[in-house]
Design a protein around this motif. Structure first.
Motif, PDB file in Angstrom:
ATOM      1  N   ARG A 284       0.828  -1.213   0.000  1.00  0.00           N
ATOM      2  CA  ARG A 284       0.000   0.000   0.000  1.00  0.00           C
ATOM      3  C   ARG A 284       0.859   1.259   0.000  1.00  0.00           C
ATOM      4  NH1 ARG A 284      -2.514   3.295   3.957  1.00  0.00           N
ATOM      5  NH2 ARG A 284      -4.696   3.789   3.541  1.00  0.00           N
TER       6      ARG A 284
ATOM      7  N   TRP B 268     -11.922  -0.308  -1.947  1.00  0.00           N
ATOM      8  CA  TRP B 268     -11.096   0.884  -2.171  1.00  0.00           C
ATOM      9  C   TRP B 268     -11.385   1.940  -1.104  1.00  0.00           C
ATOM     10  CZ3 TRP B 268      -6.852   1.751  -4.745  1.00  0.00           C
ATOM     11  CH2 TRP B 268      -6.532   0.963  -5.855  1.00  0.00           C
TER      12      TRP B 268
ATOM     13  N   CYS C  76      -2.194  -4.900   4.516  1.00  0.00           N
ATOM     14  CA  CYS C  76      -2.169  -3.508   4.084  1.00  0.00           C
ATOM     15  C   CYS C  76      -3.477  -2.795   4.380  1.00  0.00           C
ATOM     16  CB  CYS C  76      -1.850  -3.439   2.591  1.00  0.00           C
ATOM     17  SG  CYS C  76      -0.216  -4.088   2.181  1.00  0.00           S
ATOM     18  N   SER C  77      -4.280  -3.320   5.295  1.00  0.00           N
ATOM     19  CA  SER C  77      -5.450  -2.547   5.711  1.00  0.00           C
ATOM     20  C   SER C  77      -4.931  -1.287   6.404  1.00  0.00           C
ATOM     21  CB  SER C  77      -6.336  -3.380   6.637  1.00  0.00           C
ATOM     22  OG  SER C  77      -5.616  -3.833   7.770  1.00  0.00           O
ATOM     23  N   PRO C  78      -5.716  -0.201   6.373  1.00  0.00           N
ATOM     24  CA  PRO C  78      -5.143   1.095   6.794  1.00  0.00           C
ATOM     25  C   PRO C  78      -4.667   1.104   8.239  1.00  0.00           C
ATOM     26  CG  PRO C  78      -7.519   1.256   6.410  1.00  0.00           C
ATOM     27  CD  PRO C  78      -7.093  -0.073   5.896  1.00  0.00           C
ATOM     28  N   GLY C  79      -5.258   0.263   9.089  1.00  0.00           N
ATOM     29  CA  GLY C  79      -4.810   0.240  10.486  1.00  0.00           C
ATOM     30  C   GLY C  79      -3.434  -0.373  10.651  1.00  0.00           C
ATOM     31  N   PHE C  80      -3.023  -1.223   9.708  1.00  0.00           N
ATOM     32  CA  PHE C  80      -1.695  -1.828   9.786  1.00  0.00           C
ATOM     33  C   PHE C  80      -0.727  -1.203   8.770  1.00  0.00           C
ATOM     34  CE2 PHE C  80      -4.240  -5.219  11.757  1.00  0.00           C
ATOM     35  CZ  PHE C  80      -3.555  -5.274  12.964  1.00  0.00           C
TER      36      PHE C  80
ATOM     37  N   PRO D 264     -10.319  -0.075  11.000  1.00  0.00           N
ATOM     38  CA  PRO D 264      -9.170  -0.042  10.083  1.00  0.00           C
ATOM     39  C   PRO D 264      -8.263  -1.261  10.158  1.00  0.00           C
ATOM     40  CG  PRO D 264      -8.689   1.294  12.007  1.00  0.00           C
ATOM     41  CD  PRO D 264     -10.101   0.785  12.181  1.00  0.00           C
ATOM     42  N   ASN D 265      -8.417  -2.082  11.206  1.00  0.00           N
ATOM     43  CA  ASN D 265      -7.540  -3.247  11.333  1.00  0.00           C
ATOM     44  C   ASN D 265      -8.169  -4.430  10.618  1.00  0.00           C
ATOM     45  OD1 ASN D 265      -5.734  -1.807  12.885  1.00  0.00           O
ATOM     46  ND2 ASN D 265      -6.726  -2.377  14.803  1.00  0.00           N
TER      47      ASN D 265
ATOM     48  N   ASN E 271     -10.020   0.825   2.262  1.00  0.00           N
ATOM     49  CA  ASN E 271      -8.560   0.803   2.344  1.00  0.00           C
ATOM     50  C   ASN E 271      -7.964   2.198   2.389  1.00  0.00           C
ATOM     51  OD1 ASN E 271      -5.649   0.576   1.081  1.00  0.00           O
ATOM     52  ND2 ASN E 271      -6.170  -1.396   2.008  1.00  0.00           N
TER      53      ASN E 271
ATOM     54  N   PHE F  44      -0.614  -0.919  -5.604  1.00  0.00           N
ATOM     55  CA  PHE F  44      -1.495  -1.632  -4.684  1.00  0.00           C
ATOM     56  C   PHE F  44      -2.962  -1.413  -5.043  1.00  0.00           C
ATOM     57  CE2 PHE F  44      -4.117  -1.746  -0.852  1.00  0.00           C
ATOM     58  CZ  PHE F  44      -3.838  -3.026  -0.417  1.00  0.00           C
ATOM     59  N   PHE F  45      -3.737  -2.470  -4.917  1.00  0.00           N
ATOM     60  CA  PHE F  45      -5.200  -2.343  -4.986  1.00  0.00           C
ATOM     61  C   PHE F  45      -5.756  -3.243  -3.892  1.00  0.00           C
ATOM     62  CE2 PHE F  45      -5.411  -6.431  -7.083  1.00  0.00           C
ATOM     63  CZ  PHE F  45      -4.258  -6.471  -7.852  1.00  0.00           C
ATOM     64  N   PRO F  46      -6.905  -2.884  -3.351  1.00  0.00           N
ATOM     65  CA  PRO F  46      -7.329  -3.503  -2.099  1.00  0.00           C
ATOM     66  C   PRO F  46      -8.144  -4.770  -2.277  1.00  0.00           C
ATOM     67  CG  PRO F  46      -8.758  -1.682  -2.600  1.00  0.00           C
ATOM     68  CD  PRO F  46      -7.773  -1.763  -3.731  1.00  0.00           C
ATOM     69  N   THR F  47      -8.152  -5.330  -3.498  1.00  0.00           N
ATOM     70  CA  THR F  47      -8.673  -6.679  -3.637  1.00  0.00           C
ATOM     71  C   THR F  47      -7.464  -7.583  -3.838  1.00  0.00           C
ATOM     72  OG1 THR F  47      -8.997  -6.173  -5.973  1.00  0.00           O
ATOM     73  CG2 THR F  47     -10.925  -6.027  -4.550  1.00  0.00           C
TER      74      THR F  47
ATOM     75  N   ARG G  30      -4.495  -7.732   1.441  1.00  0.00           N
ATOM     76  CA  ARG G  30      -5.656  -6.915   1.821  1.00  0.00           C
ATOM     77  C   ARG G  30      -5.685  -6.676   3.322  1.00  0.00           C
ATOM     78  NH1 ARG G  30     -10.208 -10.563  -0.979  1.00  0.00           N
ATOM     79  NH2 ARG G  30     -11.494  -9.605   0.659  1.00  0.00           N
ATOM     80  N   GLN G  31      -5.332  -7.683   4.093  1.00  0.00           N
ATOM     81  CA  GLN G  31      -5.346  -7.537   5.557  1.00  0.00           C
ATOM     82  C   GLN G  31      -4.059  -6.863   6.036  1.00  0.00           C
ATOM     83  OE1 GLN G  31      -8.325  -8.228   6.197  1.00  0.00           O
ATOM     84  NE2 GLN G  31      -8.662  -9.496   4.355  1.00  0.00           N
TER      85      GLN G  31
ATOM     86  N   GLU H   9     -10.045  -6.147   7.166  1.00  0.00           N
ATOM     87  CA  GLU H   9     -11.315  -5.742   6.565  1.00  0.00           C
ATOM     88  C   GLU H   9     -12.456  -6.007   7.536  1.00  0.00           C
ATOM     89  OE1 GLU H   9     -11.520  -8.203   3.144  1.00  0.00           O
ATOM     90  OE2 GLU H   9      -9.927  -7.136   2.091  1.00  0.00           O
TER      91      GLU H   9
END
Lengths: 416, 416, 416
Positions: free
Chosen positions: A241, C370, A278-282, C340-341, C373, A267-270, A275-276, C343
């Motif tokens: 990400r 999207w 690079c989820s925004p919290g991590f 955010p952690n 993320n 990066f794309f979130p599929t 996906r996990q 999905e």
């Protein structure tokens, strides 16, 4: 082997992989909460088939486990064709292949088959039998290998073990990963600690992050999701990400310097477990080196993604490419030039040809000059390799010479 | 003239240049320490030749000083061809030219010759004589001119005087530099103080930085290494390490606006004295405007880099191009629009055509509009020229008009 | 209608526009100071013509108001052709059209005509009569509509009403603007307050900024100068000075996603009232969506910029395009993913198809993935639309679904 999120197929798969690599197997109880998710009941299938009124077997799970919709519940009954069809799944566009489908989080039953076979079914009364168990007292099986390094900074390799019978989009991942593990284990020195995971996709990585996410946030220098890595296509690198993480920079450098045709994707979130990660919290520095990416080949998620689609030669090359990238990460440092005012006199240290002004002199000292000039604390060796066009390994050797002569020092060992 | 790092050839060269420009000549004693380096012993050659057994002269330093390996020590003796060859240097790829080679920091002796001549040498006993002196009580000769300006902010021009008989890669540099000096001296107003250096390459600039580096760090606004500037090739500008220094921005603007074909090269840490000026401890804003860059023409560092390779017309054009660039630097300011809310009414100040809406109006006021709009303190005239596509001199005139009307003020006189 | 900076023509024009839209008309007294400018005397024309010695009318302002130089003072007299020519303006390059010229800030008189007509004039004595008034006690007329929104953050639409008889470069602006107004008025919910201005060019916007500039500095989220918007050319978007303002980002997104051929131009400080809105003291986020930009078509500022050059169909499409852009601005938010952690489990919320691994699944959940993320507070929906390539409206719908499920929250309502 009937792999899924949970069940004996996964257990068996990991057991076989332990013949290649050392893997610590853990059982996570069904019902375990992890963030927004729950580890599902354990699914095991005794038998599943459809017979026509003459007793001929139409479909049998024991012959091809793709025939059964993943996580199907038990069912037993007789249906006419019209009612049966409500439980049959096909791919009309690819009429010869069996699709791979699952229904993890809604209880239903169903069968998958080729569209041609569907068209051949006659009006008849069909006997259907599914004897499966969804055991809330069961567990999800995961595998993990740790290779200690000189520091507690970590590199993650994550692969998945939940797609029954898929070759490129599964089998290649655990195999390549365990081969990489063996090569890394042979090394006398590892700067980084390696964490290697064999997980059911999605729920496995979500569980793992719920337990070790904070640790990875603090310690992870680079990581890779290993999948779709056994076919004959060119390499594809999917960025983390961040887009400029150490994983990204090392992978792109090696691909640029060693491959003629390759693809770098933002990066794309599929996709898979990135996906996990690079989820925004991590937002972990985890990319994915693949060959032909999931979704980019028509065999994806069908019975045509089989052993013919992949080869050991391709997987071997993939292992080597991963090792090249890991080698960059292991040897990448930000150096400080301790003699930054004008050039040091390399000649008196035996680092410079004694006949000046020869035409090939430039080539010989080029690497040292680039390192000395850019080692102001703002550039690591990957930067210097990108800017100079000199291969990383050549630069790493030159840096070693300068280190030996006390001209360079390492800025810090922390994550660049 | 036998130029080298040190010696009477350099002294003579500088003396001849004083006929063109005012140059203050200094002697730096051999043995002087400067950072990691030491000023070498002074090298002077009385004679150096090879004769065959019949007494025929094979090579004679007095006919072409490239024949002697630079900094050769004395030698006298008779050798057979095989032993002699260990001291002979040629360029097999360019068999007709004599290479230019030196051995500054390791004591040896040798001769350079064309590869064709080497092949023509017969089995024979050769008499070799080199009468040279490496005097540790000698000195290195450097030249310097200072032209005081309105401010003590400085512009540096640095050229080198240590390559015997090279035309483009040497002679052109001191000649063009001294012509620029003369033109600058004629100017009634100089905003900047000019520091012009004639140095032996590498050791000269290292010595100079060891003495004046701190001063240059504080005062240098822009600088240029003047070399390879006499041939007929298109201009090449090699950026300073910073890549966006005032030297870079002014040079690239002028090349873009006045030349059809030219090359801009990012900084690389091999080359000439910019290696020292742009070492990470100094990182001075020093680039280099050349024609065909060292290493990019096959005559480089051979006897073929001679007077036929360069011309006075080319050098004259080079002088003018340098003056155009220096003119941009002299006239580049960051202005502040003192009437930033809406446009000032240019018409009542006589700066706007009184018939509005004529089709050519736009052209007429374009320059003023751009300056007024972008003079918020973040853009200098070079920025405005780049963004508007209007030539720097047109903008400078428009800025003068706005200054006269009190609409603009100069943000500050310090280095942009 | 004889429009100019001031006068009854403008008053009439605004009155007619009130039949389309609600417009509050204000009179600004001649002589009012605004920054460096003064509202000019009010100009009204009773008659203006030239007759030849036989009494034939050569030119008559009442037939085409372009014939009179804007802001001509009164004159009455007989002149021979030579003297008359000093007061005649033509376009030799476009001999069939009448140019549009003004002399706002210098007192003179003159007539404009086609170059062909000029050539046809015979040696004769001509009677000239201009009966015009420049009334220092008059006023400048401006129109304004305010549509209150949910917040006091504002969107500005500014158009001009001072070019007599120009079609694309004028008439199209007020018409399209008033149509947009009507559409916005119909909306049940407006997040933003809309400020819509009908001003004489330059002096009108300078006056307005002198009164409301500070307010706009604090409240303006985005603005547009509406001009040259009725012809049949492709869309042209001229960026605000900032180049990445909300007006720019929304316009460029919509053009990229809905138009095949269009042009985006960087800001330049000539043009229309964006010159004032984007003067460095204000630097407001004001761009301009046009069709064929002023200066880019040969009919510009001549009698050929007439009703044939524009069409209602084009203006209607322009209104729709502006509304699409305003819709993006209205619905653009920076969201925060509250989970955010990893999905969130979309399936249990009915946001995910229950049959996993179907080939079309990816498409279905792509938008939500999207948004989840990238909703880390650093990206708004425009960013996400640009990065994902998914249309803004699709994303806005997906965001609404996630908001309803409490997974997203809005970061803040202030200007992004």
């Amino acid at each position: 082997m009937n792999r899924s999120l949970t069940g004996n197929g996964n257990r068996e798969t990991l057991k076989i992989l332990t013949e290649i690599a050392d893997i610590k197997i853990s059982e996570i109880p069904s019902g375990t909460q992890c963030y927004d998710w729950t580890v599902p009941p354990e699914w095991n299938v005794s038998e599943a088939w459809i017979k026509d009124s003459s007793g001929n077997t139409i479909l049998d799970f024991s012959l091809n486990n793709l025939h059964l919709l993943g996580y199907s519940e038990s069912y037993s009954g007789n249906l006419n064709l019209e009612d049966l069809k409500k439980h049959l799944y096909t791919l009309p566009d690819q009429p010869e292949v069996i699709p791979y489908l699952t229904s993890y989080y809604k209880k239903r039953w169903g069968f998958c088959l080729s569209h041609n076979q569907l068209l051949s079914l006659k009006d008849d009364t069909y006997e259907v039998r599914i004897d499966s168990e969804l055991n809330p007292e069961g567990s999800m099986t995961i595998g993990e290998s740790i290779l200690k390094g000189d520091t507690d900074e970590e590199i993650l390799l994550s692969t998945y073990i939940c797609h029954p019978s898929m070759a490129n989009n599964e089998l290649s991942g655990p195999l390549v990963t365990s081969f990489i593990y063996n090569k890394l284990k042979e090394k006398k020195y590892r700067r980084y600690t390696y964490r290697i995971l064999y997980l059911p996709e999605t729920i496995g990585s979500i569980y793992y992050l719920s337990e070790y996410g904070e640790h990875l946030r603090n310690k992870l220098a680079a990581g890779f999701v290993v999948t779709c890595i056994g076919d004959h296509g060119n390499f594809t690198y999917k960025q983390s990400r961040r887009g400029n993480s150490l994983a990204d920079r090392a992978s792109e450098l090696i691909l640029k310097q060693t491959e003629k045709n390759y693809t770098v994707e933002k990066f794309f979130p599929t996709g898979s477990d990135e996906r996990q990660y690079c989820s925004p919290g991590f937002d972990l520095p985890v990319g994915s080196l693949m060959r032909t990416r999931y979704g980019m080949y028509k065999e994806y998620h069908t019975s045509a993604d089989n052993k013919e689609f992949i080869s050991f030669k391709s997987m071997e090359d993939s292992v080597l490419k991963y090792l090249e990238i890991l080698n960059v990460i292991e040897n990448n440092f930000t150096y400080i030039n301790k003699m930054p005012n004008c050039e040091p006199q390399l000649g008196k240290r035996g680092l410079y040809p004694t006949i000046g002004s020869q035409k090939d002199t430039a080539e010989f000292v080029n690497s040292m000059m680039w390192i000395l000039n850019l080692s102001d604390g703002a550039n690591d060796l990957i930067d210097i390799s990108n800017r100079s066009g000199i291969s990383f390994s050549t630069l790493a050797n030159a840096a070693a010479g300068l280190m030996n002569n006390g001209i360079l020092e390492i800025k810090s060992l922390s994550r660049e």
